[in-house]
Design a protein around this motif. Structure first.
Motif, mmCIF file in Angstrom:
data_model
loop_
_atom_site.group_PDB
_atom_site.id
_atom_site.type_symbol
_atom_site.label_atom_id
_atom_site.label_comp_id
_atom_site.label_asym_id
_atom_site.label_seq_id
_atom_site.Cartn_x
_atom_site.Cartn_y
_atom_site.Cartn_z
ATOM 1 N N ARG A 156 -30.252 -14.063 -3.276
ATOM 2 C CA ARG A 156 -32.105 -13.661 -2.584
ATOM 3 C C ARG A 156 -32.279 -15.546 -1.741
ATOM 4 O O ARG A 156 -33.603 -15.869 -1.276
ATOM 5 C CB ARG A 156 -33.499 -14.003 -3.647
ATOM 6 N N ALA A 157 -31.895 -16.471 -2.667
ATOM 7 C CA ALA A 157 -32.542 -17.300 -1.939
ATOM 8 C C ALA A 157 -31.262 -17.993 -0.705
ATOM 9 O O ALA A 157 -31.424 -18.840 0.137
ATOM 10 C CB ALA A 157 -32.006 -18.585 -3.697
ATOM 11 N N PHE A 158 -30.070 -17.569 -1.325
ATOM 12 C CA PHE A 158 -29.784 -17.598 0.331
ATOM 13 C C PHE A 158 -30.472 -16.839 0.963
ATOM 14 O O PHE A 158 -29.886 -17.635 2.669
ATOM 15 C CB PHE A 158 -27.886 -17.356 0.427
ATOM 16 N N GLU A 159 -30.422 -15.724 1.034
ATOM 17 C CA GLU A 159 -31.058 -14.586 2.157
ATOM 18 C C GLU A 159 -31.871 -15.167 3.242
ATOM 19 O O GLU A 159 -32.230 -15.891 3.607
ATOM 20 C CB GLU A 159 -31.626 -13.919 2.399
ATOM 21 N N ALA A 160 -33.525 -16.360 2.113
ATOM 22 C CA ALA A 160 -34.584 -16.857 2.644
ATOM 23 C C ALA A 160 -34.271 -18.457 3.276
ATOM 24 O O ALA A 160 -34.385 -18.567 4.461
ATOM 25 C CB ALA A 160 -35.413 -17.779 1.659
ATOM 26 N N LEU A 161 -32.837 -18.439 2.877
ATOM 27 C CA LEU A 161 -32.138 -19.878 3.945
ATOM 28 C C LEU A 161 -31.407 -19.142 5.308
ATOM 29 O O LEU A 161 -31.035 -19.662 6.080
ATOM 30 C CB LEU A 161 -31.476 -20.576 3.520
ATOM 31 N N GLU A 162 -31.248 -17.566 5.684
ATOM 32 C CA GLU A 162 -30.368 -17.139 6.525
ATOM 33 C C GLU A 162 -29.431 -17.290 6.417
ATOM 34 O O GLU A 162 -28.800 -17.698 7.572
ATOM 35 C CB GLU A 162 -31.363 -17.154 7.529
ATOM 36 N N MET A 163 -28.296 -17.971 5.315
ATOM 37 C CA MET A 163 -26.728 -18.195 5.451
ATOM 38 C C MET A 163 -26.153 -16.703 4.620
ATOM 39 O O MET A 163 -27.142 -15.252 5.094
ATOM 40 C CB MET A 163 -27.074 -18.763 4.081
ATOM 41 N N GLN A 164 -24.680 -16.720 5.655
ATOM 42 C CA GLN A 164 -24.412 -15.357 6.189
ATOM 43 C C GLN A 164 -23.036 -15.641 4.812
ATOM 44 O O GLN A 164 -22.332 -17.236 5.222
ATOM 45 C CB GLN A 164 -23.403 -15.798 7.471
ATOM 46 N N ILE A 165 -22.828 -14.574 3.499
ATOM 47 C CA ILE A 165 -21.768 -14.998 3.085
ATOM 48 C C ILE A 165 -21.289 -14.265 3.371
ATOM 49 O O ILE A 165 -20.580 -12.882 4.155
ATOM 50 C CB ILE A 165 -22.881 -13.627 1.680
ATOM 51 N N ARG A 166 -19.878 -15.189 2.751
ATOM 52 C CA ARG A 166 -18.714 -14.528 2.889
ATOM 53 C C ARG A 166 -18.348 -14.860 1.191
ATOM 54 O O ARG A 166 -18.074 -15.716 0.688
ATOM 55 C CB ARG A 166 -18.223 -15.524 3.655
ATOM 56 N N ILE A 167 -17.198 -13.453 1.002
ATOM 57 C CA ILE A 167 -16.998 -13.523 -0.309
ATOM 58 C C ILE A 167 -14.725 -13.625 -0.375
ATOM 59 O O ILE A 167 -14.220 -13.537 0.429
ATOM 60 C CB ILE A 167 -16.894 -12.340 -0.903
ATOM 61 N N MET A 168 -14.696 -14.975 -0.747
ATOM 62 C CA MET A 168 -13.367 -15.310 -1.069
ATOM 63 C C MET A 168 -12.520 -15.371 -2.155
ATOM 64 O O MET A 168 -13.320 -15.867 -3.003
ATOM 65 C CB MET A 168 -12.864 -16.764 -0.506
ATOM 66 N N GLY A 169 -11.428 -15.698 -2.789
ATOM 67 C CA GLY A 169 -10.652 -16.379 -3.846
ATOM 68 C C GLY A 169 -10.643 -17.513 -3.340
ATOM 69 O O GLY A 169 -10.642 -18.278 -2.488
ATOM 70 N N PRO A 170 -10.675 -18.472 -4.722
ATOM 71 C CA PRO A 170 -10.652 -19.698 -4.761
ATOM 72 C C PRO A 170 -9.694 -20.652 -4.593
ATOM 73 O O PRO A 170 -9.422 -21.441 -3.548
ATOM 74 C CB PRO A 170 -10.206 -20.391 -6.751
ATOM 75 N N HIS A 171 -8.857 -19.752 -4.022
ATOM 76 C CA HIS A 171 -7.061 -20.472 -3.910
ATOM 77 C C HIS A 171 -7.234 -20.286 -2.390
ATOM 78 O O HIS A 171 -6.976 -21.402 -1.508
ATOM 79 C CB HIS A 171 -5.620 -20.078 -4.387
ATOM 80 N N GLU A 172 -7.239 -19.303 -1.966
ATOM 81 C CA GLU A 172 -7.686 -19.078 -0.481
ATOM 82 C C GLU A 172 -8.432 -20.038 -0.127
ATOM 83 O O GLU A 172 -8.119 -20.356 1.424
ATOM 84 C CB GLU A 172 -7.612 -17.535 -0.251
ATOM 85 N N HIS A 173 -9.493 -20.343 -0.923
ATOM 86 C CA HIS A 173 -10.848 -21.068 -0.009
ATOM 87 C C HIS A 173 -10.004 -22.180 0.058
ATOM 88 O O HIS A 173 -10.806 -23.341 1.281
ATOM 89 C CB HIS A 173 -11.980 -20.628 -1.152
ATOM 90 N N ASP A 174 -10.135 -22.989 -0.680
ATOM 91 C CA ASP A 174 -9.104 -24.550 -1.299
ATOM 92 C C ASP A 174 -7.849 -24.108 -0.069
ATOM 93 O O ASP A 174 -7.724 -25.870 1.019
ATOM 94 C CB ASP A 174 -8.867 -24.851 -2.281
ATOM 95 N N ASN A 175 -7.429 -23.471 0.228
ATOM 96 C CA ASN A 175 -6.135 -23.758 1.027
ATOM 97 C C ASN A 175 -6.292 -22.943 2.928
ATOM 98 O O ASN A 175 -6.293 -24.846 3.359
ATOM 99 C CB ASN A 175 -5.106 -22.559 1.316
ATOM 100 N N GLN A 176 -7.322 -23.044 2.795
ATOM 101 C CA GLN A 176 -7.778 -22.817 3.914
ATOM 102 C C GLN A 176 -9.161 -23.928 4.406
ATOM 103 O O GLN A 176 -9.094 -24.764 5.976
ATOM 104 C CB GLN A 176 -8.862 -20.980 4.379
ATOM 105 N N LEU A 177 -10.055 -24.251 3.919
ATOM 106 C CA LEU A 177 -10.493 -25.959 3.618
ATOM 107 C C LEU A 177 -9.990 -26.700 4.077
ATOM 108 O O LEU A 177 -10.261 -27.994 4.570
ATOM 109 C CB LEU A 177 -11.667 -25.752 2.872
ATOM 110 N N ALA A 178 -8.695 -26.804 3.305
ATOM 111 C CA ALA A 178 -7.639 -27.816 4.185
ATOM 112 C C ALA A 178 -7.186 -28.185 5.293
ATOM 113 O O ALA A 178 -7.059 -28.938 5.297
ATOM 114 C CB ALA A 178 -6.820 -27.739 2.871
#
Length: 282
Positions: A156-178
């Motif tokens: 509800r908070a993220f939707e109030a800010l009109e944010m786009q939600i993406r679901i990722m695994g923790p390792h995938e997140h860290d690797n791609q953000l690197a």
């Protein structure tokens, strides 16, 4: 949603508060920061309504937006005493260590690992503004381990800010953000250092700097106190990204040394594709 509490009143924590206050009526925000100057600044800027070292009763969301190497400890201590109806959300730029550190906690269902893909090169409460997170991507990890009703509060908070939600695994997140975030900052820091080193011999070199240099080195103004912990937490993935980057730089240098300008042109033409990809993404 009536009450949120923010630990860490810098750019992200402050902007989240200001954005929600703009989007939701009747929202009360408490907060705490170890930096006493930040506390007073956050009060004067309306980021928080009151200072509280503890989580007030009836708090819907607790946002942890502190340096990434402090988050695991803070989240664990919060979960030790959190009411069943309160959700703890972290905004750390790395996720794997944080998620693993709380994986066995009895109140794991009261935690949501999140990372808003937003920011500037500035830090502190004065850098915060209401629309920083508007329309931006919010990455969530291990949502299946968060209580469904609690997760809805965050949505509800993220939707109030009109944010786009993406679901990722923790390792995938860290690797791609690197590759797409952490490496960018390293490149900017080291470009800045290289030019500063050159300035020791040529004090007027920055007179030659144009908009290209300014945009490339912009991230070198980012806070080392924030980025050093990120490098530490995501060391292995960052090393992978750095090794690939250094290999490409070395190849570029070798082509130049050997007057292989056709190869240089091919490499740069291949790199041009990133512009098309980014335009498509936007």
């Amino acid at each position: 949603m009536k009450q949120i509490h923010i630990i860490g009143l810098g750019l992200l924590g402050g902007s989240f508060s200001l954005g929600l206050k703009k989007a939701l009526t009747g929202l009360s925000v408490s907060g705490f920061d170890l930096n006493k100057g930040h506390l007073q600044e956050a009060l004067s800027l309306g980021i928080i309504d009151r200072v509280s070292e503890t989580v007030p009763a009836d708090t819907d969301l607790v946002i942890v937006a502190t340096p990434v190497d402090t988050i695991s400890g803070i989240v664990s201590r919060l979960l030790d005493h959190i009411p069943p109806e309160t959700l703890v959300v972290d905004f750390g730029s790395t996720k794997e260590h944080i998620c693993s550190s709380v994986s066995g906690h009895a109140h794991r269902q009261n935690f949501l690992a999140a990372h808003p893909i937003a920011g500037t090169e500035y830090a502190g409460p004065s850098a915060a503004f209401p629309d920083l997170l508007k329309g931006k991507i919010m990455i969530l990890c291990e949502t299946d381990k968060t209580g469904p009703d609690l997760c809805k509060k965050a949505y509800r908070a993220f939707e109030a800010l009109e944010m786009q939600i993406r679901i990722m695994g923790p390792h995938e997140h860290d690797n791609q953000l690197a590759f797409v975030s952490h490496l960018s900052h390293i490149s900017s820091f080291m470009l800045g250092k290289t030019v500063l080193d050159k300035m020791e011999d040529d004090k007027h070199i920055l007179n030659m700097a144009g908009s290209g240099f300014a945009s490339t080195v912009r991230l070198a103004k980012s806070s080392p106190s924030m980025w050093t912990p990120i490098m530490k937490e995501n060391k292995e993935n960052i090393l992978e990204a750095l090794n690939g980057y250094i290999e490409n730089l070395a190849s570029f240098r070798d082509h130049l040394v050997n007057d292989q300008y056709e190869e240089l042109s091919k490499n740069m033409k291949n790199a041009n594709q990133i512009g098309q990809i980014l335009n498509f993404k936007s």
